[in-house]
Design a protein around this motif. Sequence first.
Motif, PDB file in Angstrom:
ATOM      1  N   ALA A  57       0.814  -1.226   0.000  1.00 47.22           N
ATOM      2  CA  ALA A  57       0.000   0.000   0.000  1.00 47.22           C
ATOM      3  C   ALA A  57       0.848   1.277   0.000  1.00 47.22           C
ATOM      4  O   ALA A  57       0.312   2.379  -0.013  1.00 47.22           O
ATOM      5  N   ARG A  58       2.154   1.140  -0.013  1.00 42.65           N
ATOM      6  CA  ARG A  58       3.025   2.327   0.055  1.00 42.65           C
ATOM      7  C   ARG A  58       3.044   3.070  -1.273  1.00 42.65           C
ATOM      8  O   ARG A  58       3.125   2.468  -2.341  1.00 42.65           O
ATOM      9  N   ARG A  59       2.982   4.406  -1.159  1.00 43.55           N
ATOM     10  CA  ARG A  59       3.012   5.265  -2.339  1.00 43.55           C
ATOM     11  C   ARG A  59       4.075   6.346  -2.201  1.00 43.55           C
ATOM     12  O   ARG A  59       4.890   6.535  -3.072  1.00 43.55           O
ATOM     13  N   VAL A  60       4.051   7.071  -1.080  1.00 41.35           N
ATOM     14  CA  VAL A  60       4.953   8.201  -0.889  1.00 41.35           C
ATOM     15  C   VAL A  60       5.346   8.291   0.583  1.00 41.35           C
ATOM     16  O   VAL A  60       4.552   7.933   1.456  1.00 41.35           O
ATOM     17  N   VAL A  61       6.568   8.749   0.848  1.00 42.63           N
ATOM     18  CA  VAL A  61       7.037   8.983   2.209  1.00 42.63           C
ATOM     19  C   VAL A  61       7.777  10.315   2.228  1.00 42.63           C
ATOM     20  O   VAL A  61       8.440  10.678   1.250  1.00 42.63           O
ATOM     21  N   ALA A  62       7.637  11.052   3.312  1.00 41.35           N
ATOM     22  CA  ALA A  62       8.358  12.310   3.503  1.00 41.35           C
ATOM     23  C   ALA A  62       9.512  12.060   4.463  1.00 41.35           C
ATOM     24  O   ALA A  62       9.300  11.638   5.603  1.00 41.35           O
ATOM     25  N   VAL A  63      10.732  12.299   4.004  1.00 44.60           N
ATOM     26  CA  VAL A  63      11.928  12.105   4.817  1.00 44.60           C
ATOM     27  C   VAL A  63      12.356  13.458   5.363  1.00 44.60           C
ATOM     28  O   VAL A  63      12.575  14.406   4.606  1.00 44.60           O
ATOM     29  N   ILE A  64      12.433  13.538   6.681  1.00 43.38           N
ATOM     30  CA  ILE A  64      12.863  14.761   7.352  1.00 43.38           C
ATOM     31  C   ILE A  64      13.957  14.406   8.336  1.00 43.38           C
ATOM     32  O   ILE A  64      14.192  13.230   8.611  1.00 43.38           O
ATOM     33  N   GLU A  65      14.624  15.411   8.863  1.00 42.67           N
ATOM     34  CA  GLU A  65      15.718  15.139   9.793  1.00 42.67           C
ATOM     35  C   GLU A  65      15.210  14.793  11.184  1.00 42.67           C
ATOM     36  O   GLU A  65      15.671  13.847  11.790  1.00 42.67           O
ATOM     37  N   GLY A  66      14.305  15.580  11.713  1.00 44.59           N
ATOM     38  CA  GLY A  66      13.898  15.403  13.097  1.00 44.59           C
ATOM     39  C   GLY A  66      12.424  15.092  13.275  1.00 44.59           C
ATOM     40  O   GLY A  66      11.594  15.388  12.417  1.00 44.59           O
ATOM     41  N   ALA A  67      12.110  14.496  14.421  1.00 36.88           N
ATOM     42  CA  ALA A  67      10.744  14.080  14.723  1.00 36.88           C
ATOM     43  C   ALA A  67       9.767  15.255  14.736  1.00 36.88           C
ATOM     44  O   ALA A  67       8.644  15.147  14.236  1.00 36.88           O
ATOM     45  N   LEU A  68      10.174  16.393  15.288  1.00 29.44           N
ATOM     46  CA  LEU A  68       9.260  17.541  15.329  1.00 29.44           C
ATOM     47  C   LEU A  68       8.984  18.087  13.934  1.00 29.44           C
ATOM     48  O   LEU A  68       7.863  18.507  13.639  1.00 29.44           O
ATOM     49  N   ASN A  69       9.981  18.065  13.058  1.00 30.47           N
ATOM     50  CA  ASN A  69       9.729  18.430  11.659  1.00 30.47           C
ATOM     51  C   ASN A  69       8.766  17.434  11.021  1.00 30.47           C
ATOM     52  O   ASN A  69       7.926  17.805  10.204  1.00 30.47           O
ATOM     53  N   GLY A  70       8.899  16.173  11.399  1.00 28.65           N
ATOM     54  CA  GLY A  70       7.974  15.157  10.908  1.00 28.65           C
ATOM     55  C   GLY A  70       6.550  15.425  11.354  1.00 28.65           C
ATOM     56  O   GLY A  70       5.607  15.292  10.575  1.00 28.65           O
TER      57      GLY A  70
END
Length: 167
Positions: A57-70
């Motif tokens: 079911a995976r389509r897109v993921v957002a990669v960020i540096e930190g959890a709060l940015n996530g």
Amino acid sequence: KLSGRISLPWRGPGGIVAGYSARTFVGEEPKYTTPGPTENADRTVMFGEHLWPSPKARRVVAVIEGALNGLACRRVRPDIPIAALGGSKVKGEETYIDLAKKLATFPIVLLLTDHDEAGDDAARDIAMMVGRYSVCSRGNFPKGQDALDVGPARLLSILERALRRAA
């Protein structure tokens, strides 16, 4: 070490706590902290990973540096899973390879790391490893800013622009 900080657990796919990210808001240094070498954290687990859909079911993921940015990304697009690296300096080549293997299970990888030297390096390294299997698209933050700095409306615009470029 965590006193006076907001701490967010990294949970693996089974929900087991594998590490943490913590941030102070009272001007202490370091601003961010993650587990040290003696804390036996699993650096191959990313914050947000436990919420990923099944591989089919995976389509897109957002990669960020930190959890709060996530969390900022989840606020503006709760439908896009996040993968917070726990900082821009992921320790060790083997760890990067393990992270890249997981990220490559998504057809589209949005690289929303900070627009500074370390964040640009992280985005470049991940794109180099994952780009063979996934379409990678870099979010364009103003120099020296990240997902928390730009505010929700601008973050949504940056995220959606990166998504359109990948499509």
